[in-house]
Design an enzyme around this catalytic site. Structure first.
Site, short mmCIF file in Angstrom:
data_model
loop_
_atom_site.label_atom_id
_atom_site.label_comp_id
_atom_site.label_asym_id
_atom_site.label_seq_id
_atom_site.Cartn_x
_atom_site.Cartn_y
_atom_site.Cartn_z
N GLY B 65 -37.96 58.82 -77.72
CA GLY B 65 -38.29 60.12 -78.28
C GLY B 65 -37.30 60.51 -79.34
N SER B 98 -33.63 53.60 -76.88
CA SER B 98 -33.67 54.34 -78.14
C SER B 98 -32.89 55.66 -78.05
CB SER B 98 -35.13 54.55 -78.56
OG SER B 98 -35.24 54.95 -79.89
N ALA B 99 -33.55 56.81 -78.03
CA ALA B 99 -32.84 58.09 -77.91
C ALA B 99 -31.98 58.13 -76.65
CB ALA B 99 -33.83 59.25 -77.91
N HIS B 135 -32.70 50.22 -82.73
CA HIS B 135 -33.68 49.78 -83.75
C HIS B 135 -32.94 49.25 -84.98
CE1 HIS B 135 -37.22 51.91 -81.91
NE2 HIS B 135 -36.34 52.82 -81.56
N GLU B 171 -34.05 45.58 -82.50
CA GLU B 171 -35.20 45.71 -81.61
C GLU B 171 -35.35 44.42 -80.81
OE1 GLU B 171 -38.68 46.98 -83.77
OE2 GLU B 171 -37.91 49.03 -83.92
#
Lengths: 195, 195
Positions: B65, B98-99, B135, B171
């Site tokens: 997110g 990610s977040a 990423h 990634e």
């Protein structure tokens, strides 16, 4: 309202020559023959002396760099309100590119830059009543990268309450603002997102 | 120090199947058979109920997110220190993607996300003594886009004083942290930037 702004998406355009070449004509026309002095704000890059020298020599990358660093320094040097007053009330022309475009809008919440420093607020100078996403990129169906597209990021922004419209300004585009009239210049157009 | 972390670069990998498929094996191994309950933090997306339902159903996009939204909600709900204590002292396993990876590090200053909301600080939970750029993308010599490369952005970050090292986690990669030992898992490797 006397404001006169030229908000450029990017300083260099792929295949468009050197720095600011793609908007050279609009810059000349914007400042006109009467402007003899330009106040250059080098806050967005780390080496300010070198940046200023470069800008003086070649009139290049005006206002580019990192948006967070630029806005934090504008606050640290207490010039946010002063720039706003001079542009909105006295009609001093303002030109920015990339980071310099972001800080001219309502907030820097639609920058693409990395948050390398933390400004006291994301509220910016507020020379226009909307936000801009410079270097706007259309979704690429062939991309193998799984990060959010620009469109998805702006949609996330609009999930928040009371968020202004966002103008996705593609590389090669710029916005000319004269009083209450805004004109899109350049060849690549823009995309407007509203909540 | 009891910490046990699994910090994933991304939730979905191009060509790697569905959500978290590319790290399914590592997740199973990380939590093991004894973990019966997972505390899922849905703060990074706007529709938390739907996000939680999705995560419960499919155990997917854990911690993904928007990084700014996630960190702001962690502060708003006063759980930053509590998560830190439970992970660092009690050894509760922490997994993020990610977040969720960004907020586990020293600060969110090397996120790729758009600053759609303003957290009270960019300081994060601090479960590892460095920052991560999830990423992570290598510079693309064929790109026609003129925005800064990821490498340039991280270099800008390191122009600031006292900034920690940054692990560019491509990634498909993830970092397993057990006590003072960190192991890079996945197939795409990572790149370490130091000031």
């Amino acid at each position: 309202m006397k404001r006169k702004l030229l908000l450029v998406s990017n300083s260099t355009l792929h295949g468009g020559g050197g720095y600011l070449d793609h908007c050279q004509q609009q810059i000349s026309h914007f400042f006109g023959k009467d402007v003899k002095k330009v106040l250059f704000i080098p806050y967005a890059l780390h080496d300010r002396d070198n940046y200023t020298k470069t800008a003086r020599d070649k009139f290049k990358t005006l206002g580019g760099g990192n948006t967070f660093r630029l806005l934090k320094s504008l606050y640290d040097n207490k010039v946010v309100t002063e720039i706003q007053r001079r542009v909105m009330e006295d009609g001093v022309p303002y030109m920015g590119s990339s980071a310099g475009t972001n800080v001219a809008t309502i907030s820097i919440s639609t920058t693409n830059d990395m948050p390398i420093v933390c400004p006291p607020s994301f509220n910016a100078i507020g020379l226009v009543p909307f936000n801009i996403n410079p270097h706007y990129l259309d979704p690429d169906p062939n991309s193998r990268h799984m990060g959010e597209t620009r469109e998805q990021r702006i949609t996330q922004y609009h999930e928040e309450p009371n968020t202004p419209s966002v103008l996705g300004l593609r590389e090669g585009s710029m916005l000319l603002v004269e009083g209450n009239k805004a004109t899109l210049l350049g060849t690549t157009k823009a995309r407007l997102f509203s909540r």
